[in-house]
Design an enzyme around this catalytic site. Structure first.
Site, PDB file in Angstrom:
ATOM      1  N   CYS A   1      -0.197   2.327  -1.325  1.00  0.00           N
ATOM      2  CA  CYS A   1      -1.010   2.487  -0.115  1.00  0.00           C
ATOM      3  C   CYS A   1      -0.235   2.275   1.176  1.00  0.00           C
ATOM      4  O   CYS A   1      -0.728   2.603   2.253  1.00  0.00           O
ATOM      5  CB  CYS A   1      -2.201   1.532  -0.153  1.00  0.00           C
ATOM      6  SG  CYS A   1      -3.319   1.823  -1.543  1.00  0.00           S
TER       7      CYS A   1
ATOM      8  N   HIS B   1      10.087  -5.099   1.215  1.00  0.00           N
ATOM      9  CA  HIS B   1       9.959  -4.700  -0.198  1.00  0.00           C
ATOM     10  C   HIS B   1      10.410  -5.869  -1.062  1.00  0.00           C
ATOM     11  O   HIS B   1      11.572  -6.255  -1.049  1.00  0.00           O
ATOM     12  CB  HIS B   1      10.843  -3.479  -0.457  1.00  0.00           C
ATOM     13  CG  HIS B   1      10.518  -2.752  -1.727  1.00  0.00           C
ATOM     14  ND1 HIS B   1      10.240  -3.400  -2.907  1.00  0.00           N
ATOM     15  CD2 HIS B   1      10.419  -1.419  -2.002  1.00  0.00           C
ATOM     16  CE1 HIS B   1       9.994  -2.502  -3.853  1.00  0.00           C
ATOM     17  NE2 HIS B   1      10.093  -1.302  -3.329  1.00  0.00           N
TER      18      HIS B   1
ATOM     19  N   HIS C   1      -5.019  -3.883  19.642  1.00  0.00           N
ATOM     20  CA  HIS C   1      -5.750  -3.253  18.544  1.00  0.00           C
ATOM     21  C   HIS C   1      -5.022  -3.491  17.222  1.00  0.00           C
ATOM     22  O   HIS C   1      -3.789  -3.492  17.180  1.00  0.00           O
ATOM     23  CB  HIS C   1      -5.912  -1.742  18.786  1.00  0.00           C
ATOM     24  CG  HIS C   1      -6.473  -1.406  20.130  1.00  0.00           C
ATOM     25  ND1 HIS C   1      -7.794  -1.589  20.446  1.00  0.00           N
ATOM     26  CD2 HIS C   1      -5.866  -0.929  21.252  1.00  0.00           C
ATOM     27  CE1 HIS C   1      -7.991  -1.212  21.702  1.00  0.00           C
ATOM     28  NE2 HIS C   1      -6.844  -0.816  22.217  1.00  0.00           N
TER      29      HIS C   1
ATOM     30  N   HIS D   1      -4.915  -2.024   6.833  1.00  0.00           N
ATOM     31  CA  HIS D   1      -5.220  -1.135   5.715  1.00  0.00           C
ATOM     32  C   HIS D   1      -6.535  -1.514   5.051  1.00  0.00           C
ATOM     33  O   HIS D   1      -6.738  -2.668   4.652  1.00  0.00           O
ATOM     34  CB  HIS D   1      -4.080  -1.186   4.694  1.00  0.00           C
ATOM     35  CG  HIS D   1      -4.419  -0.588   3.366  1.00  0.00           C
ATOM     36  ND1 HIS D   1      -4.892   0.697   3.219  1.00  0.00           N
ATOM     37  CD2 HIS D   1      -4.368  -1.111   2.110  1.00  0.00           C
ATOM     38  CE1 HIS D   1      -5.116   0.942   1.948  1.00  0.00           C
ATOM     39  NE2 HIS D   1      -4.806  -0.140   1.248  1.00  0.00           N
TER      40      HIS D   1
ATOM     41  N   HIS E   1     -16.245   0.956   5.116  1.00  0.00           N
ATOM     42  CA  HIS E   1     -17.661   1.247   4.882  1.00  0.00           C
ATOM     43  C   HIS E   1     -17.934   2.748   4.860  1.00  0.00           C
ATOM     44  O   HIS E   1     -18.656   3.242   3.995  1.00  0.00           O
ATOM     45  CB  HIS E   1     -18.504   0.576   5.968  1.00  0.00           C
ATOM     46  CG  HIS E   1     -19.977   0.757   5.796  1.00  0.00           C
ATOM     47  ND1 HIS E   1     -20.666   1.847   6.320  1.00  0.00           N
ATOM     48  CD2 HIS E   1     -20.911   0.000   5.158  1.00  0.00           C
ATOM     49  CE1 HIS E   1     -21.937   1.742   6.007  1.00  0.00           C
ATOM     50  NE2 HIS E   1     -22.120   0.629   5.304  1.00  0.00           N
TER      51      HIS E   1
ATOM     52  N   ASN F   1     -11.556   3.229   0.535  1.00  0.00           N
ATOM     53  CA  ASN F   1     -10.105   3.071   0.563  1.00  0.00           C
ATOM     54  C   ASN F   1      -9.470   4.447   0.355  1.00  0.00           C
ATOM     55  O   ASN F   1      -9.430   4.958  -0.763  1.00  0.00           O
ATOM     56  CB  ASN F   1      -9.655   2.100  -0.538  1.00  0.00           C
ATOM     57  CG  ASN F   1      -8.154   1.866  -0.544  1.00  0.00           C
ATOM     58  OD1 ASN F   1      -7.408   2.514   0.182  1.00  0.00           O
ATOM     59  ND2 ASN F   1      -7.712   0.944  -1.385  1.00  0.00           N
TER      60      ASN F   1
END
Length: 538
Positions: free
Chosen positions: A270, A349, A433, A437, A466, A470
């Protein structure tokens, strides 16, 4: 203009800035030091402001504008000294320049050459011209009730893996869906609406092509860019990577030029959307005066898990159809029309650690059915990787006041009182802002808590989860689209996009708005914006 006049020119903006800061502090102080907040349960609570907050605000202002404040006395001193110069002093200065003309010429040429070399070799700014998010057709909407009815029918038909615990597993999935934070209008691909469900290569290709081509069509239409002007193409899709590649599908559809630099990123989870931006940024430093097209998506059709492993069933409950296309540029003349400038990308990572490597794995279950396993180490791994990312990004974006407070707290903890908690910097001073994710309700809750964010800061993430579920690597773009649609993006605002993915990876992007940004045409929120934000009952 004399030096004294120059000092007067600088004084009004600075005095206005100080006055504005004081007025803001007074306005916040005069509200009886209280603020009404709404909890997740919908109850209103009153939060008291501490006088320490005002002290920190003043301290932050002084440290942020330290160069202006230090420069002002120097400017005044120079202006006063210059006002005492006579005509004879100026004439003497002119004669001295004539005597040292050769040295002055050499110095000027060296200065010009040095400045030219700096301009030629400095990193090229990367701009975000525009982006678009795919809005699936309305007939693909699926409520929780519809999804559970469909799953039950498929199980009873024998097309799902057989189990003696059917009812138990159905109750488990229902509870996950009801507590996930997903609404009743998320999108499921057409193949999964069918009876029996269709998980063929044809169905998977159809889903992905509709998503990526739909997003790219909208982007090209809004920007007016010809496909022939695109010199770099980066596409990411974690678990669906057919041959020819998804990048080749785009090249063929839009007849992109033969020397295009195309890349297809797979298996990166993702967080791959930020990785794709970072790859495009690096390429734009090498290939001058061109555009880079970045496309982020994930395939749901082929990756629906039809087995009985509880850990693998969780992904079925969260992932939905979605995708985004982003157009980047390094062309200087585009600055007048672009939306944002890319400031930082930070990639972490932790795959060298075995627990990080195995916390989210695509594999076969005990019955040979392929799915994605989520290990019990996932929360711990995610927290550790996120901590490293924040520690790397913090020094790049935080004001010096927060760095000093962190350093002082570190020294106190190290040498005086080990029980003192580590100071969590106030990232609200670095960003206006936050695009977190939309991986799930728990992820958003934890980041809101640990970063001390307000409900408004995580509103875009909650509403995206909502409304669209995802959507994997593209979710951060639906969140940015929400912020634009609400009219909250002002010139100079800074945005932090942060995403986590398998491997385990945590990646961040920082953007700054170059103008007051309005939502582009075909914004995915334009038809339902008046409904949001909604209260989410968990």
């Amino acid at each position: 203009m004399s030096l004294f006049g120059l000092s007067l020119f600088f004084l009004p903006p600075l005095s206005y800035s100080i006055k504005t800061s004081i007025n803001v502090i007074r306005a916040r102080t005069n509200k009886d030091h209280t603020k009404s907040l709404k909890t997740k349960q919908g109850k209103h609570i009153t939060k008291k402001y501490s006088p320490l907050n005002n002290v920190k605000m003043v301290f932050n202002y002084l440290t942020t504008h330290r160069l202006k404040l230090c420069f002002l006395p120097l400017l005044v001193a120079i202006a006063m000294q210059a006002s005492r110069l006579s005509t004879q002093d100026l004439h003497s200065f002119y004669l001295s320049l004539q005597k040292n003309f050769t040295s002055l010429t050499i110095f000027s040429i060296s200065l010009i050459l040095g400045w030219t070399l700096y301009i030629m070799n400095r990193p090229k700014p990367v701009y975000l011209v525009d982006f678009s998010c795919y809005l699936p057709p309305s007939h693909l909407k699926a409520s929780v009730k519809k999804i559970m009815h469909h799953v039950r029918v498929v199980r009873e038909s024998g097309k799902w893996g057989k189990s003696d615990e059917n009812e138990y597993l159905m109750d488990f999935v229902t509870k996950i869906l009801e507590r996930s934070g997903l609404g009743q209008e998320t999108y499921v691909p057409e193949g999964l609406h069918c009876l029996p469900i269709e998980q063929s290569m044809v169905g998977s290709r159809k889903e992905t092509q509709e998503v990526i081509l739909g997003a790219v069509d909208t982007l090209l239409r809004n920007t007016g860019i010809s496909p022939s002007e695109i010199g770099i193409l980066v596409v990411n899709s974690s678990t669906f990577n057919p041959t020819p590649s998804l990048a080749t599908i785009i090249v063929n559809k839009y007849k992109l030029r033969e020397n295009i630099k195309s890349f297809n990123l797979g298996g990166m989870g993702c967080s791959a959307g930020v990785i794709a931006i970072d790859v495009a940024k690096s390429l734009l430093q090498v290939h001058r005066n061109t555009y880079a097209l970045v496309v982020s998506t994930e395939n749901i059709t082929q990756n629906l898990y039809v087995g009985n492993n509880k850990s693998m069933l969780v992904t079925n409950c969260l992932f939905r159809v979605g995708g985004a296309a982003v157009l980047l540029s390094n062309i200087s003349k585009d600055r007048k029309r672009v939306k944002y400038k890319l400031v930082h990308t930070v990639r972490v990572h932790t795959g060298s650690d075995d627990r990080s490597y195995g916390c989210a794995t695509q594999e076969e279950d005990e019955d040979g059915v392929v799915g994605v396993t989520l290990s019990k180490d996932l929360p711990m791994v995610a927290a550790r990787t996120l901590k490293i990312n924040i520690a790397t990004l913090g020094p790049l974006v935080l004001p010096i006041s927060e760095k000093l407070l962190f350093f002082v707290t570190f020294l106190r903890k190290k040498f005086f009182n080990p029980k003192i908690k580590h100071y969590m910097p106030n990232f609200k001073l670095a960003f206006e802002h936050f695009c977190i994710h939309a991986g799930g309700r728990a992820l958003i809750d934890e980041l809101e808590k640990n970063l001390h964010l307000s409900p408004l800061h995580v509103e875009a993430s909650r509403m995206t989860l909502h409304r669209f579920g995802n959507t994997s690597s593209s979710s951060i773009w639906y969140e940015l689209a929400y912020t634009e649609a609400k009219g909250r993006m002002k010139k100079g605002d800074r945005t932090w996009q942060i995403a986590l993915g398998s491997g385990f990876k945590c990646n961040s992007c920082v953007w700054v708005a170059l103008r007051n940004v309005k939502a582009s045409a075909d914004n995915p929120w334009e038809e339902c914006l008046n409904k949001y934000p909604v209260e989410i009952d968990i």
